[in-house]
Scaffold this motif. Structure first.
Motif, PDB file in Angstrom:
ATOM      1  N   LEU A   1       0.845  -1.210  -0.009  1.00  0.00           N
ATOM      2  CA  LEU A   1      -0.177  -0.034  -0.124  1.00  0.00           C
ATOM      3  C   LEU A   1       0.905   1.330   0.025  1.00  0.00           C
ATOM      4  CD1 LEU A   1      -3.187   0.545   2.108  1.00  0.00           C
ATOM      5  CD2 LEU A   1      -1.326   2.316   2.026  1.00  0.00           C
ATOM      6  N   VAL A   2       0.589   2.098  -0.918  1.00  0.00           N
ATOM      7  CA  VAL A   2       1.111   3.459  -0.854  1.00  0.00           C
ATOM      8  C   VAL A   2       0.359   4.412  -0.283  1.00  0.00           C
ATOM      9  CG1 VAL A   2       2.566   5.246  -2.180  1.00  0.00           C
ATOM     10  CG2 VAL A   2       2.457   2.760  -2.854  1.00  0.00           C
ATOM     11  N   HIS A   3       0.778   4.990   0.835  1.00  0.00           N
ATOM     12  CA  HIS A   3      -0.254   5.921   1.517  1.00  0.00           C
ATOM     13  C   HIS A   3       0.369   7.428   1.115  1.00  0.00           C
ATOM     14  CE1 HIS A   3      -2.098   8.280   4.528  1.00  0.00           C
ATOM     15  NE2 HIS A   3      -0.930   8.929   4.922  1.00  0.00           N
ATOM     16  N   PHE A   4      -0.513   8.094   0.736  1.00  0.00           N
ATOM     17  CA  PHE A   4      -0.164   9.673   0.366  1.00  0.00           C
ATOM     18  C   PHE A   4      -0.296  10.659   1.320  1.00  0.00           C
ATOM     19  CE2 PHE A   4       0.306   7.724  -3.725  1.00  0.00           C
ATOM     20  CZ  PHE A   4       0.798   8.791  -4.442  1.00  0.00           C
ATOM     21  N   LYS A   5       0.414  11.367   1.846  1.00  0.00           N
ATOM     22  CA  LYS A   5       0.429  12.198   3.167  1.00  0.00           C
ATOM     23  C   LYS A   5      -0.510  13.299   2.760  1.00  0.00           C
ATOM     24  CE  LYS A   5       4.561  10.414   5.225  1.00  0.00           C
ATOM     25  NZ  LYS A   5       5.826  10.794   5.856  1.00  0.00           N
ATOM     26  N   ASN A   6      -0.646  13.762   1.600  1.00  0.00           N
ATOM     27  CA  ASN A   6      -1.368  14.988   1.156  1.00  0.00           C
ATOM     28  C   ASN A   6      -2.531  14.598   0.225  1.00  0.00           C
ATOM     29  OD1 ASN A   6       0.220  16.825   2.343  1.00  0.00           O
ATOM     30  ND2 ASN A   6       1.604  16.685   0.526  1.00  0.00           N
ATOM     31  N   THR A   7      -3.683  15.254   0.028  1.00  0.00           N
ATOM     32  CA  THR A   7      -4.427  14.760  -1.101  1.00  0.00           C
ATOM     33  C   THR A   7      -4.147  15.730  -2.340  1.00  0.00           C
ATOM     34  OG1 THR A   7      -5.848  16.537   0.100  1.00  0.00           O
ATOM     35  CG2 THR A   7      -6.464  14.068   0.670  1.00  0.00           C
ATOM     36  N   ALA A   8      -4.519  15.426  -3.529  1.00  0.00           N
ATOM     37  CA  ALA A   8      -4.577  16.006  -4.704  1.00  0.00           C
ATOM     38  C   ALA A   8      -5.713  17.009  -5.097  1.00  0.00           C
ATOM     39  CB  ALA A   8      -4.149  15.063  -5.853  1.00  0.00           C
ATOM     40  N   VAL A   9      -5.260  17.945  -5.860  1.00  0.00           N
ATOM     41  CA  VAL A   9      -6.298  19.046  -6.053  1.00  0.00           C
ATOM     42  C   VAL A   9      -6.044  19.159  -7.832  1.00  0.00           C
ATOM     43  CG1 VAL A   9      -6.645  20.213  -4.166  1.00  0.00           C
ATOM     44  CG2 VAL A   9      -4.746  21.016  -5.384  1.00  0.00           C
ATOM     45  N   SER A  10      -7.094  19.224  -8.437  1.00  0.00           N
ATOM     46  CA  SER A  10      -6.980  19.768 -10.056  1.00  0.00           C
ATOM     47  C   SER A  10      -7.922  21.026 -10.019  1.00  0.00           C
ATOM     48  CB  SER A  10      -7.176  18.504 -10.895  1.00  0.00           C
ATOM     49  OG  SER A  10      -8.664  18.349 -10.627  1.00  0.00           O
ATOM     50  N   ILE A  11      -7.433  21.730 -11.051  1.00  0.00           N
ATOM     51  CA  ILE A  11      -8.278  22.826 -11.088  1.00  0.00           C
ATOM     52  C   ILE A  11      -8.567  23.025 -12.799  1.00  0.00           C
ATOM     53  CG2 ILE A  11      -8.535  25.379 -10.808  1.00  0.00           C
ATOM     54  CD1 ILE A  11      -5.848  23.638  -9.049  1.00  0.00           C
ATOM     55  N   PHE A  12      -9.847  23.443 -13.389  1.00  0.00           N
ATOM     56  CA  PHE A  12     -10.261  23.531 -14.660  1.00  0.00           C
ATOM     57  C   PHE A  12     -10.618  25.196 -14.564  1.00  0.00           C
ATOM     58  CE2 PHE A  12     -11.615  21.802 -18.337  1.00  0.00           C
ATOM     59  CZ  PHE A  12     -11.933  22.955 -19.076  1.00  0.00           C
ATOM     60  N   PRO A  13      -9.519  25.821 -15.028  1.00  0.00           N
ATOM     61  CA  PRO A  13      -9.770  27.439 -15.042  1.00  0.00           C
ATOM     62  C   PRO A  13     -10.616  27.740 -16.345  1.00  0.00           C
ATOM     63  CG  PRO A  13      -7.595  26.857 -15.546  1.00  0.00           C
ATOM     64  CD  PRO A  13      -8.158  25.511 -15.205  1.00  0.00           C
ATOM     65  N   LEU A  14     -11.742  28.637 -16.273  1.00  0.00           N
ATOM     66  CA  LEU A  14     -12.396  28.685 -17.675  1.00  0.00           C
ATOM     67  C   LEU A  14     -12.641  30.233 -17.493  1.00  0.00           C
ATOM     68  CD1 LEU A  14     -14.180  27.679 -19.670  1.00  0.00           C
ATOM     69  CD2 LEU A  14     -16.198  27.469 -18.255  1.00  0.00           C
ATOM     70  N   ASP A  15     -12.174  30.972 -18.467  1.00  0.00           N
ATOM     71  CA  ASP A  15     -12.136  32.317 -18.436  1.00  0.00           C
ATOM     72  C   ASP A  15     -13.727  32.681 -19.548  1.00  0.00           C
ATOM     73  OD1 ASP A  15     -11.853  32.110 -21.485  1.00  0.00           O
ATOM     74  OD2 ASP A  15      -9.799  32.862 -21.283  1.00  0.00           O
ATOM     75  N   GLU A  16     -14.076  34.067 -19.455  1.00  0.00           N
ATOM     76  CA  GLU A  16     -14.920  34.613 -20.025  1.00  0.00           C
ATOM     77  C   GLU A  16     -15.302  34.301 -21.625  1.00  0.00           C
ATOM     78  OE1 GLU A  16     -15.736  38.474 -19.126  1.00  0.00           O
ATOM     79  OE2 GLU A  16     -16.120  38.140 -17.185  1.00  0.00           O
ATOM     80  N   GLU A  17     -14.010  34.122 -22.181  1.00  0.00           N
ATOM     81  CA  GLU A  17     -14.164  33.807 -23.591  1.00  0.00           C
ATOM     82  C   GLU A  17     -14.184  32.286 -24.052  1.00  0.00           C
ATOM     83  OE1 GLU A  17     -11.660  35.933 -22.368  1.00  0.00           O
ATOM     84  OE2 GLU A  17     -13.232  37.646 -22.707  1.00  0.00           O
ATOM     85  N   GLY A  18     -14.452  31.314 -22.976  1.00  0.00           N
ATOM     86  CA  GLY A  18     -14.474  30.058 -23.118  1.00  0.00           C
ATOM     87  C   GLY A  18     -13.037  29.206 -23.237  1.00  0.00           C
ATOM     88  N   ASN A  19     -12.099  29.952 -22.721  1.00  0.00           N
ATOM     89  CA  ASN A  19     -10.708  29.260 -22.920  1.00  0.00           C
ATOM     90  C   ASN A  19     -10.526  28.714 -21.346  1.00  0.00           C
ATOM     91  OD1 ASN A  19      -9.876  30.263 -25.474  1.00  0.00           O
ATOM     92  ND2 ASN A  19     -10.100  32.151 -24.516  1.00  0.00           N
ATOM     93  N   THR A  20      -9.617  27.549 -21.395  1.00  0.00           N
ATOM     94  CA  THR A  20      -9.038  27.015 -20.350  1.00  0.00           C
ATOM     95  C   THR A  20      -7.363  26.972 -20.324  1.00  0.00           C
ATOM     96  OG1 THR A  20      -9.029  25.375 -18.685  1.00  0.00           O
ATOM     97  CG2 THR A  20      -8.829  24.788 -20.896  1.00  0.00           C
ATOM     98  N   TYR A  21      -6.551  26.582 -19.489  1.00  0.00           N
ATOM     99  CA  TYR A  21      -5.262  26.812 -19.365  1.00  0.00           C
ATOM    100  C   TYR A  21      -4.706  25.414 -19.021  1.00  0.00           C
ATOM    101  CZ  TYR A  21      -6.163  31.781 -19.433  1.00  0.00           C
ATOM    102  OH  TYR A  21      -6.470  33.075 -19.420  1.00  0.00           O
ATOM    103  N   LEU A  22      -3.862  24.693 -19.982  1.00  0.00           N
ATOM    104  CA  LEU A  22      -3.195  23.640 -19.649  1.00  0.00           C
ATOM    105  C   LEU A  22      -1.645  23.875 -19.262  1.00  0.00           C
ATOM    106  CD1 LEU A  22      -4.291  21.337 -22.547  1.00  0.00           C
ATOM    107  CD2 LEU A  22      -5.190  21.404 -20.339  1.00  0.00           C
TER     108      LEU A  22
END
Length: 200
Positions: free
Chosen positions: A58-79
């Protein structure tokens, strides 16, 4: 197997088999074989659901992960593009990172921090897209997914281990990249799928 018979077979497994609340694994012993500030690797001696003795890593992770989908007013995101050491390959992903549990950081606080660090963006509106487990056969790593809107551009400040390329891209193109395999990071794919279902 006919469709009706198959459905009856599935139902019989549900009613007469294992219930969701059952805990069929028995842990006999466990010990840590490796540890660093981010993960702990454990060796477990177990009795499996068939009542046979075995082992489990078992690999225990000491932190949880977060992901973010940024969405601007023109309908763009950022990779974010970067070379992943574990794969020895380049990867296009959504902004992601770790939530510092030991510092009592909340997932939302972590998401705001990671978005600013990796892209320089700050968002006025945050929508939770839920949680998921990223590889639950070998790890307990949990992830929190967010949609970030009403964006303002600032200055990025990536960690010293990160050499990042930020790419602004129309949202439909991101959906296409996810579908054709150009994006292969599991957490990014799950978050993109959540956003696509939300705005469809």
């Amino acid at each position: 197997m006919g469709k009706i018979y198959a459905q009856r077979y599935i139902n019989s497994l549900y009613f007469y088999g294992m219930k969701e609340q059952d805990k069929p694994w028995i842990t006999l012993s466990k010990n840590t074989v490796y540890e660093n500030p981010w993960i702990r690797i454990e060796h477990h001696e177990v009795i499996n659901p068939n009542q046979n003795e075995g082992i489990y890593g078992l690999v225990h992770f000491k932190n949880t992960a977060v992901s973010i989908f940024p969405l601007d007013e023109e309908g763009n995101t950022y990779l974010v593009g970067q070379h992943r050491y574990t794969l020895d390959a380049y990867s296009w992903e959504l902004p992601e990172g770790g939530c510092l549990i030991q510092d009592q950081e909340s997932p939302l606080e972590a998401a705001k921090r990671e978005l600013k660090e990796e892209t320089g963006l700050q968002a006025q509106e945050w929508i939770s897209l839920g949680t998921c487990y990223l590889s639950n056969s070998v790890t307990d790593e949990k992830a929190h997914m967010f949609l970030a809107k009403n964006l303002q551009q600032g200055i990025a400040a990536p960690e010293e281990t990160e050499s990042l390329v930020v790419r602004k891209i129309p949202i439909q193109e991101v959906f296409n990249m996810a579908e054709n395999g150009e994006i292969q990071d599991a957490l990014s794919l799950l978050t993109i799928l959540k956003v696509k279902s939300l705005i469809s």
